[in-house]
Scaffold this motif. Structure first.
Motif, PDB file in Angstrom:
ATOM      1  N   ARG B 100      16.274  17.903 -44.966  1.00  0.00           N
ATOM      2  CA  ARG B 100      16.192  17.482 -46.143  1.00  0.00           C
ATOM      3  C   ARG B 100      14.604  16.637 -46.048  1.00  0.00           C
ATOM      4  O   ARG B 100      14.031  16.518 -47.228  1.00  0.00           O
ATOM      5  CB  ARG B 100      17.345  16.472 -46.624  1.00  0.00           C
ATOM      6  CG  ARG B 100      18.466  16.777 -47.127  1.00  0.00           C
ATOM      7  CD  ARG B 100      19.068  15.746 -47.588  1.00  0.00           C
ATOM      8  NE  ARG B 100      20.463  16.393 -47.966  1.00  0.00           N
ATOM      9  CZ  ARG B 100      21.606  15.430 -47.792  1.00  0.00           C
ATOM     10  NH1 ARG B 100      21.450  14.279 -47.999  1.00  0.00           N
ATOM     11  NH2 ARG B 100      22.753  15.881 -48.152  1.00  0.00           N
ATOM     12  N   THR B 101      14.337  16.080 -45.350  1.00  0.00           N
ATOM     13  CA  THR B 101      12.873  15.288 -45.312  1.00  0.00           C
ATOM     14  C   THR B 101      11.845  16.257 -45.237  1.00  0.00           C
ATOM     15  O   THR B 101      10.972  16.293 -46.121  1.00  0.00           O
ATOM     16  CB  THR B 101      12.737  14.610 -43.740  1.00  0.00           C
ATOM     17  OG1 THR B 101      14.193  14.062 -43.451  1.00  0.00           O
ATOM     18  CG2 THR B 101      11.722  13.577 -43.846  1.00  0.00           C
ATOM     19  N   TYR B 102      11.966  17.560 -44.609  1.00  0.00           N
ATOM     20  CA  TYR B 102      10.965  18.361 -44.721  1.00  0.00           C
ATOM     21  C   TYR B 102      10.976  19.023 -46.248  1.00  0.00           C
ATOM     22  O   TYR B 102       9.690  19.166 -46.899  1.00  0.00           O
ATOM     23  CB  TYR B 102      11.247  19.547 -43.650  1.00  0.00           C
ATOM     24  CG  TYR B 102      10.071  20.508 -43.374  1.00  0.00           C
ATOM     25  CD1 TYR B 102       8.789  20.319 -43.729  1.00  0.00           C
ATOM     26  CD2 TYR B 102      10.356  21.602 -42.342  1.00  0.00           C
ATOM     27  CE1 TYR B 102       7.947  21.140 -43.270  1.00  0.00           C
ATOM     28  CE2 TYR B 102       9.185  22.394 -42.105  1.00  0.00           C
ATOM     29  CZ  TYR B 102       7.917  22.162 -42.547  1.00  0.00           C
ATOM     30  OH  TYR B 102       7.054  23.131 -42.021  1.00  0.00           O
ATOM     31  N   GLU B 104      11.780  17.434 -49.008  1.00  0.00           N
ATOM     32  CA  GLU B 104      11.163  16.486 -49.613  1.00  0.00           C
ATOM     33  C   GLU B 104       9.645  16.385 -49.484  1.00  0.00           C
ATOM     34  O   GLU B 104       8.868  16.455 -50.635  1.00  0.00           O
ATOM     35  CB  GLU B 104      11.907  15.107 -49.317  1.00  0.00           C
ATOM     36  CG  GLU B 104      11.778  14.204 -50.330  1.00  0.00           C
ATOM     37  CD  GLU B 104      12.396  14.451 -51.855  1.00  0.00           C
ATOM     38  OE1 GLU B 104      11.735  14.232 -52.844  1.00  0.00           O
ATOM     39  OE2 GLU B 104      13.431  15.322 -51.666  1.00  0.00           O
ATOM     40  N   GLY B 105       9.296  16.638 -48.285  1.00  0.00           N
ATOM     41  CA  GLY B 105       7.738  16.787 -48.145  1.00  0.00           C
ATOM     42  C   GLY B 105       7.408  17.456 -48.741  1.00  0.00           C
ATOM     43  O   GLY B 105       6.246  17.478 -49.577  1.00  0.00           O
ATOM     44  N   ASN B 215      12.703   9.991 -35.986  1.00  0.00           N
ATOM     45  CA  ASN B 215      13.109  10.317 -37.332  1.00  0.00           C
ATOM     46  C   ASN B 215      14.009  11.661 -37.293  1.00  0.00           C
ATOM     47  O   ASN B 215      13.090  12.864 -36.704  1.00  0.00           O
ATOM     48  CB  ASN B 215      12.098  10.672 -38.392  1.00  0.00           C
ATOM     49  CG  ASN B 215      12.592  10.728 -39.747  1.00  0.00           C
ATOM     50  OD1 ASN B 215      13.067  11.938 -39.981  1.00  0.00           O
ATOM     51  ND2 ASN B 215      12.525   9.750 -40.532  1.00  0.00           N
ATOM     52  N   GLY B 217      14.546  13.861 -39.613  1.00  0.00           N
ATOM     53  CA  GLY B 217      14.265  14.944 -40.231  1.00  0.00           C
ATOM     54  C   GLY B 217      13.139  15.434 -39.631  1.00  0.00           C
ATOM     55  O   GLY B 217      12.661  16.817 -39.826  1.00  0.00           O
ATOM     56  N   GLN B 218      12.246  14.590 -39.038  1.00  0.00           N
ATOM     57  CA  GLN B 218      10.869  15.139 -38.384  1.00  0.00           C
ATOM     58  C   GLN B 218      11.446  15.990 -37.171  1.00  0.00           C
ATOM     59  O   GLN B 218      10.676  17.334 -36.994  1.00  0.00           O
ATOM     60  CB  GLN B 218      10.149  13.958 -37.797  1.00  0.00           C
ATOM     61  CG  GLN B 218       8.801  14.297 -37.071  1.00  0.00           C
ATOM     62  CD  GLN B 218       7.762  14.969 -38.063  1.00  0.00           C
ATOM     63  OE1 GLN B 218       7.310  14.309 -38.944  1.00  0.00           O
ATOM     64  NE2 GLN B 218       7.532  16.224 -37.583  1.00  0.00           N
ATOM     65  N   LEU B 278       5.658  14.517 -41.208  1.00  0.00           N
ATOM     66  CA  LEU B 278       6.361  14.252 -42.576  1.00  0.00           C
ATOM     67  C   LEU B 278       6.051  12.958 -42.983  1.00  0.00           C
ATOM     68  O   LEU B 278       6.374  12.035 -42.258  1.00  0.00           O
ATOM     69  CB  LEU B 278       7.783  14.551 -42.441  1.00  0.00           C
ATOM     70  CG  LEU B 278       8.257  16.019 -42.069  1.00  0.00           C
ATOM     71  CD1 LEU B 278       9.622  16.050 -41.828  1.00  0.00           C
ATOM     72  CD2 LEU B 278       7.557  17.136 -42.684  1.00  0.00           C
ATOM     73  N   ASN B 280       7.224  11.204 -44.984  1.00  0.00           N
ATOM     74  CA  ASN B 280       8.461  10.175 -45.152  1.00  0.00           C
ATOM     75  C   ASN B 280       9.115   9.779 -43.713  1.00  0.00           C
ATOM     76  O   ASN B 280      10.170   8.837 -43.737  1.00  0.00           O
ATOM     77  CB  ASN B 280       9.529  11.164 -45.865  1.00  0.00           C
ATOM     78  CG  ASN B 280       9.299  11.456 -47.154  1.00  0.00           C
ATOM     79  OD1 ASN B 280       8.860  10.783 -47.903  1.00  0.00           O
ATOM     80  ND2 ASN B 280       9.711  12.745 -47.360  1.00  0.00           N
ATOM     81  N   ALA B 281       8.496  10.298 -42.748  1.00  0.00           N
ATOM     82  CA  ALA B 281       8.977   9.814 -41.236  1.00  0.00           C
ATOM     83  C   ALA B 281       7.924   8.890 -40.903  1.00  0.00           C
ATOM     84  O   ALA B 281       8.290   8.320 -39.641  1.00  0.00           O
ATOM     85  CB  ALA B 281       9.077  11.207 -40.526  1.00  0.00           C
TER      86      ALA B 281
END
Lengths: 61, 295
Positions: B100-102, B104-105, B215, B217-218, B278, B280-281
Motif C-alpha cells: 500500500r505504501t508504494y 500511495e507514493g 517501514n 511498505g518500504q 517512499l 510516506n516511509a
C-alpha cells in the motif's frame, strides 16, 4: 473475521507429540512424513514448518 | 485569433511536453499500457490548458475565472484516487505485491505531476505575455528543469549500504547473516531456496534511515522492485517460496531475502540501490533532537 495464521494440518512420526483438536497425519518414517507434507503443502496452499524432526505443521499465512 | 492565442498555444505545448517527459516507463513497468499513457497525457494536456488560461483571464480582469483552478485541484485529486484504485486492484494479482505504501507514493506522484504541469504552463504563458516568445521559451525551459528536479526523489543507495550474503539454514530456520527470515520444513524446499535464493543486508547509514527502512511498505517496495527486475521463482500454490525482508532489532539492519530467476549479484545490488525512498516511509527522528537542543 479473516484468520491470518492457522494450523491446517499436523504431520508427525511421534503420535505422543501431536496436538489435540487438529488434523493429524501419523507417519511411520521421516520419508513418508516428507512425502505427505509435500503433497499437503501444495493442496492446502500453506507453508510447511518444522517444529522438530518429528513434527511438521502446515500453516496458512 | 487574439493576442493571447500564441502564448496559450506555447503554454499548452510546453506543459504537455513536461507531462510527457515525466511519464517515463522504466523497468518498474508503470504505466504499462498505451491506454494508461493516453489517460495521463490527456490529463496533462488539460492541466496545461488550465494553467495557461489563468494568465489571460487575470490580464482581462476576469478574476473569477481563476476559481476554475480549484476545480482543477479536485479533478487531480480524483486522478490520485483513480491511480490508487487501479493499482490496488492490480496488486492482488501480482506474485510479489507492491504494497500500500508504494501504491500511495505512486498515486501522490501522479497528482503532483499535474500540478507541476499547471505551474510550468502558467509561468510560460505569463513570461510570453510580459516579454516575447523567447522569454516564454526560456522560462518554460527553466520550469521544465525545475519540474524534473522536483520529480526525482531519493534513492535507497543514498541512505543504506547494500551487501550480498548467501542465505543459509540452521535447522529449519532460514537466515540471512544473523537475521532470521522464516521456518522452512521440507528438505526439498530448502534445496530450492538455497539454489535460487539470494540474501542482502541493508545497513542504514544513519539513525534516520534506520526508521525509514524499518517501514514495512518500504521493505515491500524493495522486494517488489527486485522481483520485477530480476524475475521471481514463485507461483501460486508455492507459498513457501516467498521473498521476505526482516529486521535486526539490535542495530536496525534489514535482511532481504529474494528468489530471483536471474541470479546476478551486481545487478541485484544496483536495483536495490535504485529503489525509490517512499515519501510516506521517511522519518527524521534526529531533527527533533536537534530542535530540542536549540540548534
Amino acid at each position: 473475521m479473516d484468520l491470518q495464521k492457522f494450523i491446517l494440518a499436523v504431520i508427525t512420526t511421534n503420535p505422543k507429540k501431536a496436538p489435540v483438536a487438529s488434523t493429524v497425519f501419523h507417519c511411520d518414517s521421516k520419508e513418508e512424513m516428507d512425502a505427505i507434507t509435500t503433497n499437503l503443502e501444495a493442496i492446502l496452499d500453506g507453508i510447511a514448518h518444522a517444529l522438530s524432526d518429528e513434527i511438521y505443521i502446515i500453516v496458512k499465512h | 485569433m487574439t493576442e493571447y492565442t500564441y502564448p496559450i498555444v506555447l503554454g499548452i505545448i510546453i506543459g504537455t511536453l513536461t507531462r510527457l517527459y515525466m511519464l517515463r516507463t522504466d523497468y518498474r513497468q508503470y504505466p504499462t499500457y498505451l491506454h494508461g499513457k493516453i489517460i495521463h497525457i490527456a490529463l496533462g494536456f488539460i492541466a496545461a490548458g488550465l494553467g495557461t488560461l489563468a494568465v489571460p483571464s487575470i490580464m482581462e480582469e476576469n478574476f473569477t475565472a481563476v476559481t476554475f483552478l480549484t476545480i482543477a485541484a479536485s479533478q487531480f485529486r480524483e486522478v490520485r484516487n483513480m491511480e490508487r484504485n487501479t493499482l490496488s486492484e492490480m496488486d492482488s494479482s501480482e506474485l510479489v505485491p507492491r504494497g500500500r505504501t508504494y501504491i500511495e507514493g505512486i498515486a501522490i506522484a501522479f497528482e503532483s505531476r499535474n500540478y507541476l504541469v499547471i505551474f510550468t504552463s502558467l509561468l510560460t504563458t505569463l513570461a510570453y505575455l510580459l516579454s516575447n516568445i523567447w522569454g516564454g521559451i526560456i522560462v518554460g525551459a527553466i520550469a521544465f528543469f525545475i519540474s524534473k528536479a522536483l520529480m526525482a526523489g531519493g534513492k535507497l543507495s543514498d541512505i543504506v549500504d547494500v551487501e550480498f550474503i548467501e542465505p543459509r539454514f540452521e535447522g529449519a530456520g532460514l537466515y540471512v547473516d544473523n537475521i532470521y527470515i522464516m521456518n522452512i520444513g521440507l528438505p526439498e524446499r530448502k534445496k530450492e531456496i538455497l539454489r535460487y535464493g539470494m540474501g542482502f543486508i541493508l545497513k542504514p547509514k544513519n539513525f534516520d534511515s534506520r526508521s525509514t527502512i524499518a517501514n514495512l511498505g518500504q521493505r515491500q517496495a524493495i522486494l517488489h522492485d527486485v522481483s520485477t527486475a530480476l524475475g521471481v521463482y514463485r507461483d501460486s500454490g508455492t507459498p513457501a517460496l516467498v521473498p521476505l525482508a526482516k529486521r535486526d532489532l539490535d542495530d536496525g539492519r534489514v535482511g532481504v531475502f529474494v528468489l530471483p530467476q536471474e541470479r546476478d549479484e551486481k545487478r541485484a545490488i544496483e536495483i536495490i540501490g535504485k529503489v525509490p525512498i517512499l515519501e510516506n516511509a521517511v522519518r527524521l527522528p534526529t531533527k527533533r533532537k536537534r530542535k530540542e537542543e536549540g540548534k
